[in-house]
Motif scaffolding. Structure first.
Motif, mmCIF file in Angstrom:
data_model
loop_
_atom_site.group_PDB
_atom_site.id
_atom_site.type_symbol
_atom_site.label_atom_id
_atom_site.label_comp_id
_atom_site.label_asym_id
_atom_site.label_seq_id
_atom_site.Cartn_x
_atom_site.Cartn_y
_atom_site.Cartn_z
ATOM 1 N N LYS A 18 0.832 -1.210 0.000
ATOM 2 C CA LYS A 18 0.000 0.000 0.000
ATOM 3 C C LYS A 18 0.864 1.257 0.000
ATOM 4 O O LYS A 18 0.614 2.190 -0.767
ATOM 5 N N GLU A 19 1.890 1.266 0.836
ATOM 6 C CA GLU A 19 2.776 2.437 0.906
ATOM 7 C C GLU A 19 3.533 2.635 -0.400
ATOM 8 O O GLU A 19 3.669 3.749 -0.896
ATOM 9 N N TYR A 21 2.635 1.586 -3.393
ATOM 10 C CA TYR A 21 1.680 1.996 -4.428
ATOM 11 C C TYR A 21 1.333 3.479 -4.311
ATOM 12 O O TYR A 21 1.272 4.196 -5.312
ATOM 13 N N THR A 22 1.134 3.947 -3.100
ATOM 14 C CA THR A 22 0.804 5.365 -2.873
ATOM 15 C C THR A 22 1.923 6.252 -3.401
ATOM 16 O O THR A 22 1.670 7.267 -4.063
ATOM 17 N N ASP A 23 3.171 5.855 -3.133
ATOM 18 C CA ASP A 23 4.299 6.654 -3.602
ATOM 19 C C ASP A 23 4.461 6.558 -5.120
ATOM 20 O O ASP A 23 4.804 7.541 -5.778
ATOM 21 N N LYS A 25 2.032 6.193 -7.256
ATOM 22 C CA LYS A 25 0.986 7.057 -7.832
ATOM 23 C C LYS A 25 1.414 8.513 -7.802
ATOM 24 O O LYS A 25 1.243 9.256 -8.773
ATOM 25 N N THR A 26 1.997 8.928 -6.695
ATOM 26 C CA THR A 26 2.455 10.312 -6.536
ATOM 27 C C THR A 26 3.488 10.663 -7.601
ATOM 28 O O THR A 26 3.507 11.787 -8.130
ATOM 29 N N THR A 49 0.825 -2.041 -11.957
ATOM 30 C CA THR A 49 -0.429 -1.416 -11.512
ATOM 31 C C THR A 49 -1.204 -0.795 -12.672
ATOM 32 O O THR A 49 -2.138 -0.039 -12.451
ATOM 33 N N LYS A 117 9.207 1.183 0.808
ATOM 34 C CA LYS A 117 8.108 2.117 1.078
ATOM 35 C C LYS A 117 8.073 3.254 0.065
ATOM 36 O O LYS A 117 7.045 3.902 -0.118
#
Length: 201
Positions: A18-19, A21-23, A25-26, A49, A117
């Motif tokens: 999750k961490e 993937y969030t980064d 996307k950013t 993704t 991360k």
């Protein structure tokens, strides 16, 4: 991290993804590559993704071995590897022990703790990195992307095998664009002719 048993499957929630993937996307990264070591064996790990479900691919070049798992909503995977299980156990150097069998749940639990991360923009996989493990593609020796061919101008039609290769080695958006606009991806075995990947116009 949690596990749930569903219809004989043992699923695992990869909280570490999750961490990452969030980064990703950013930073506008759809595909990412990193290394995971387990039992002294190094795996190339690819996190895709660009389509749903997300996918994780693990590969060991020295053994010409790879497997994929789907990552469903909530970053959940099925830890059952089917016919890949025995080969993975052998590659890890683990002898079969009926009293204490190797469980892939252990492998993925350890993996979850080692997922980076943060995403480094320099760790996006090249098409050739993925192609190394995928012999099930058209002209599998041609692993370097070298641009696009507009089939409309030639009165031709993009082939299903070329679309399959575009999807696997480039990304899902490129596949959809090529299918819609009748464009083929072009490939070469000569690394010096490789081009940076960009979506077709």
């Amino acid at each position: 991290m949690s596990n749930i048993v569903l219809k004989g499957m043992i699923t695992l929630k990869l909280t570490g993804l999750k961490e990452l993937y969030t980064d990703m996307k950013t930073k506008g990264i759809k595909r990412y590559k990193f290394v995971f070591t387990y039992s002294s064996v190094s795996f190339d790990v690819f996190f895709f993704t660009d389509e749903t479900p997300f996918k994780l691919m693990f590969g060991v070049k020295a053994h010409n071995f790879y497997f994929e798992v789907n990552v469903t909503k909530g970053f959940v995977i099925d830890t059952n590897l089917g016919d890949k299980y025995t080969q993975l156990r052998k590659i890890l150097g683990l002898q079969y022990d009926p009293d204490n069998p190797f469980k892939t749940f252990y492998f993925f639990s350890a993996f979850n703790k080692k997922i980076p991360k943060r995403a480094d923009v320099n760790h996006k996989p090249e098409p050739s990195d993925i192609a190394y493990y995928r012999s099930d593609i058209e002209e599998s020796e041609k692993i370097y992307f070298m641009g696009w061919r507009d089939n409309e101008k030639r009165g031709e039609k993009v082939g299903a095998e070329n679309l399959h290769k575009t999807r696997l080695l480039l990304d899902f958006e490129a596949y959809l664009t090529c299918k819609r606009k009748n464009i083929s991806s072009r490939w070469t075995h000569d690394k010096s002719l490789a081009q940076s990947f960009h979506l077709p116009d």
